[in-house]
Design a protein around this motif. Structure first.
Motif, PDB file in Angstrom:
ATOM      1  N   LEU A  86     -10.196 121.078 -76.166  1.00  0.00           N
ATOM      2  CA  LEU A  86     -11.106 121.267 -75.031  1.00  0.00           C
ATOM      3  C   LEU A  86     -11.925 119.990 -74.879  1.00  0.00           C
ATOM      4  N   ASP A  87     -11.367 119.037 -74.166  1.00  0.00           N
ATOM      5  CA  ASP A  87     -12.066 117.772 -73.942  1.00  0.00           C
ATOM      6  C   ASP A  87     -13.065 117.971 -72.810  1.00  0.00           C
ATOM      7  N   GLY A  88     -14.341 117.864 -73.144  1.00  0.00           N
ATOM      8  CA  GLY A  88     -15.391 118.171 -72.180  1.00  0.00           C
ATOM      9  C   GLY A  88     -16.129 119.446 -72.546  1.00  0.00           C
ATOM     10  N   THR A  89     -16.304 119.668 -73.848  1.00  0.00           N
ATOM     11  CA  THR A  89     -16.938 120.915 -74.298  1.00  0.00           C
ATOM     12  C   THR A  89     -18.368 121.060 -73.782  1.00  0.00           C
ATOM     13  N   ILE A  90     -19.114 119.959 -73.719  1.00  0.00           N
ATOM     14  CA  ILE A  90     -20.482 120.046 -73.190  1.00  0.00           C
ATOM     15  C   ILE A  90     -20.446 120.555 -71.754  1.00  0.00           C
ATOM     16  N   ASN A  91     -19.564 119.981 -70.929  1.00  0.00           N
ATOM     17  CA  ASN A  91     -19.409 120.482 -69.560  1.00  0.00           C
ATOM     18  C   ASN A  91     -19.087 121.978 -69.574  1.00  0.00           C
ATOM     19  N   TYR A  92     -18.109 122.325 -70.387  1.00  0.00           N
ATOM     20  CA  TYR A  92     -17.631 123.712 -70.446  1.00  0.00           C
ATOM     21  C   TYR A  92     -18.756 124.664 -70.841  1.00  0.00           C
ATOM     22  N   HIS A  94     -21.801 124.424 -70.322  1.00  0.00           N
ATOM     23  CA  HIS A  94     -22.770 124.550 -69.226  1.00  0.00           C
ATOM     24  C   HIS A  94     -22.118 125.107 -67.952  1.00  0.00           C
ATOM     25  N   ARG A  95     -20.866 125.520 -68.070  1.00  0.00           N
ATOM     26  CA  ARG A  95     -20.084 126.037 -66.942  1.00  0.00           C
ATOM     27  C   ARG A  95     -19.906 124.999 -65.832  1.00  0.00           C
ATOM     28  N   LEU A  96     -19.777 123.753 -66.247  1.00  0.00           N
ATOM     29  CA  LEU A  96     -19.405 122.672 -65.334  1.00  0.00           C
ATOM     30  C   LEU A  96     -17.894 122.496 -65.459  1.00  0.00           C
ATOM     31  N   PRO A  97     -17.130 122.775 -64.409  1.00  0.00           N
ATOM     32  CA  PRO A  97     -15.668 122.858 -64.546  1.00  0.00           C
ATOM     33  C   PRO A  97     -14.957 121.502 -64.552  1.00  0.00           C
ATOM     34  N   VAL A  98     -15.325 120.669 -65.503  1.00  0.00           N
ATOM     35  CA  VAL A  98     -14.633 119.393 -65.718  1.00  0.00           C
ATOM     36  C   VAL A  98     -14.305 119.325 -67.205  1.00  0.00           C
ATOM     37  N   TYR A  99     -13.123 119.789 -67.554  1.00  0.00           N
ATOM     38  CA  TYR A  99     -12.683 119.838 -68.948  1.00  0.00           C
ATOM     39  C   TYR A  99     -11.161 119.935 -68.945  1.00  0.00           C
ATOM     40  N   ALA A 100     -10.552 119.664 -70.088  1.00  0.00           N
ATOM     41  CA  ALA A 100      -9.093 119.657 -70.136  1.00  0.00           C
ATOM     42  C   ALA A 100      -8.600 119.857 -71.561  1.00  0.00           C
ATOM     43  N   THR A 101      -7.355 120.256 -71.659  1.00  0.00           N
ATOM     44  CA  THR A 101      -6.633 120.265 -72.926  1.00  0.00           C
ATOM     45  C   THR A 101      -5.788 119.003 -72.998  1.00  0.00           C
ATOM     46  N   SER A 102      -5.846 118.320 -74.136  1.00  0.00           N
ATOM     47  CA  SER A 102      -5.114 117.064 -74.303  1.00  0.00           C
ATOM     48  C   SER A 102      -4.274 117.133 -75.570  1.00  0.00           C
ATOM     49  N   ARG A 184     -19.564 109.060 -64.490  1.00  0.00           N
ATOM     50  CA  ARG A 184     -19.365 109.621 -65.827  1.00  0.00           C
ATOM     51  C   ARG A 184     -18.976 111.079 -65.661  1.00  0.00           C
ATOM     52  N   LEU A 185     -17.727 111.403 -66.001  1.00  0.00           N
ATOM     53  CA  LEU A 185     -17.211 112.747 -65.754  1.00  0.00           C
ATOM     54  C   LEU A 185     -17.453 113.702 -66.914  1.00  0.00           C
ATOM     55  N   GLY A 186     -17.636 113.175 -68.118  1.00  0.00           N
ATOM     56  CA  GLY A 186     -17.848 114.043 -69.265  1.00  0.00           C
ATOM     57  C   GLY A 186     -16.573 114.490 -69.949  1.00  0.00           C
ATOM     58  N   SER A 187     -15.438 113.980 -69.500  1.00  0.00           N
ATOM     59  CA  SER A 187     -14.146 114.238 -70.143  1.00  0.00           C
ATOM     60  C   SER A 187     -13.353 112.943 -70.091  1.00  0.00           C
ATOM     61  N   VAL A 188     -13.143 112.335 -71.239  1.00  0.00           N
ATOM     62  CA  VAL A 188     -12.385 111.082 -71.289  1.00  0.00           C
ATOM     63  C   VAL A 188     -10.982 111.286 -70.734  1.00  0.00           C
ATOM     64  N   ALA A 189     -10.345 112.384 -71.136  1.00  0.00           N
ATOM     65  CA  ALA A 189      -8.961 112.622 -70.730  1.00  0.00           C
ATOM     66  C   ALA A 189      -8.827 112.701 -69.215  1.00  0.00           C
ATOM     67  N   ILE A 190      -9.715 113.444 -68.565  1.00  0.00           N
ATOM     68  CA  ILE A 190      -9.647 113.560 -67.110  1.00  0.00           C
ATOM     69  C   ILE A 190      -9.977 112.231 -66.450  1.00  0.00           C
ATOM     70  N   ASP A 212      -9.134 111.991 -78.217  1.00  0.00           N
ATOM     71  CA  ASP A 212      -9.567 111.833 -76.828  1.00  0.00           C
ATOM     72  C   ASP A 212      -8.594 110.974 -76.032  1.00  0.00           C
ATOM     73  N   MET A 213      -8.103 109.899 -76.634  1.00  0.00           N
ATOM     74  CA  MET A 213      -7.412 108.865 -75.873  1.00  0.00           C
ATOM     75  C   MET A 213      -5.896 108.853 -76.032  1.00  0.00           C
ATOM     76  N   ALA A 214      -5.352 109.575 -77.003  1.00  0.00           N
ATOM     77  CA  ALA A 214      -3.924 109.455 -77.300  1.00  0.00           C
ATOM     78  C   ALA A 214      -3.049 109.778 -76.093  1.00  0.00           C
ATOM     79  N   ALA A 215      -3.265 110.933 -75.481  1.00  0.00           N
ATOM     80  CA  ALA A 215      -2.413 111.354 -74.364  1.00  0.00           C
ATOM     81  C   ALA A 215      -2.702 110.559 -73.101  1.00  0.00           C
ATOM     82  N   CYS A 216      -3.976 110.435 -72.747  1.00  0.00           N
ATOM     83  CA  CYS A 216      -4.305 109.821 -71.457  1.00  0.00           C
ATOM     84  C   CYS A 216      -3.988 108.332 -71.430  1.00  0.00           C
TER      85      CYS A 216
END
Length: 251
Positions: A86-92, A94-102, A184-190, A212-216
């Motif tokens: 869950l990349d972007g846990t802080i966003n998540y 706070h219910r800010l929908p900017v997060y991803a699985t990487s 600053r989006l709060g998710s490196v992967a996105i 954080d960076m391997a996939a993206c």
């Protein structure tokens, strides 16, 4: 017979399954634990990670795994997985929908495939070494921007390292004055995947992490971009995990 290597479709399926766990839990009241003074983890991070690890350990039981929450699972280092459930846990949280699985798979120290799935937008970024990069199955490419003044950039602001934060704030000031903007989006992967598909023109980060960076990073490279450390060296996948990922025209 135990499989030795995954297929890209297999990894996409796993990432989407973990993403659905995150999406289904998005509006719940979360059990939040503090990993440090400013960093958090939720029960959804653990659930997503467990789902991904179960697949890997079932189909590839000898492979090594490096994850954000569990850490390192020993195995055959020639076959290694990197997971940020869950990349972007802080966003998540706070219910800010900017997060991803990487999730990324490396063979002999080189990334072979990477998947970043954003369940809020049902956007699946994927790449396979030497074969290209895709968004929901359609080929993507970095932007054709060749002017820094016409570019839109993203970055992260590391909160746990004062030296990194000071350095990056100086960079933010410079690029804010010399580009069309810094986000600053709060998710490196996105953020990096947005550079891969041309929504932005580049991303830089100080003190990132391998998961954080391997996939993206692979996705950007396979989309025609360049990833290096801050000095322009291609050997970026090592501590302190400072990197720049951008289109060739502005890198």
């Amino acid at each position: 017979m135990t499989l030795q290597e995954p297929t890209l479709q297999q990894v996409i399926t796993w990432a989407k399954e973990a993403g659905r766990i995150a999406l289904d839990g998005f509006h719940q009241i979360h059990h939040i634990q503090m990993k440090s003074a400013l960093d958090v983890v939720t029960e959804i991070d653990h659930a997503c990670e467990r789902a991904l690890m179960d697949h890997i350990q079932r189909d590839f039981p000898t492979h090594a795994i490096i994850t954000e929450e569990t850490g390192e699972v020993k195995g055959d280092a020639d076959h290694c997985w990197y997971i940020d459930p869950l990349d972007g846990t802080i966003n998540y949280s706070h219910r800010l929908p900017v997060y991803a699985t990487s999730i990324a798979y490396a063979r002999n120290g080189k990334m072979q495939m990477g998947v970043v799935y954003d369940p809020s937008r049902d956007e699946c970024f994927s790449a396979q070494r030497g074969k290209g990069a895709w968004l929901n199955g359609k080929p993507i490419h970095v932007s054709a921007c060749e002017s820094l003044q016409k570019s839109l950039l993203t970055t992260g602001l590391p909160s746990g390292n004062e030296e990194h934060l000071d350095r990056n704030l100086r960079a933010v000031r410079y690029f804010t004055q010399n580009t069309q903007g810094v986000r600053r989006l709060g998710s490196v992967a996105i953020a990096v995947c947005y550079a891969a598909c041309g929504r932005t023109d580049g991303h830089w980060d100080l003190g990132s992490t391998p998961w954080d960076m391997a996939a993206c990073a692979l996705i950007v490279e396979e989309a025609g971009g360049m990833v290096t450390d801050l000095e322009g060296n291609p050997d970026y996948f090592k501590s302190p995990y400072d990197f720049v990922a951008a289109s060739l025209g502005i890198h």
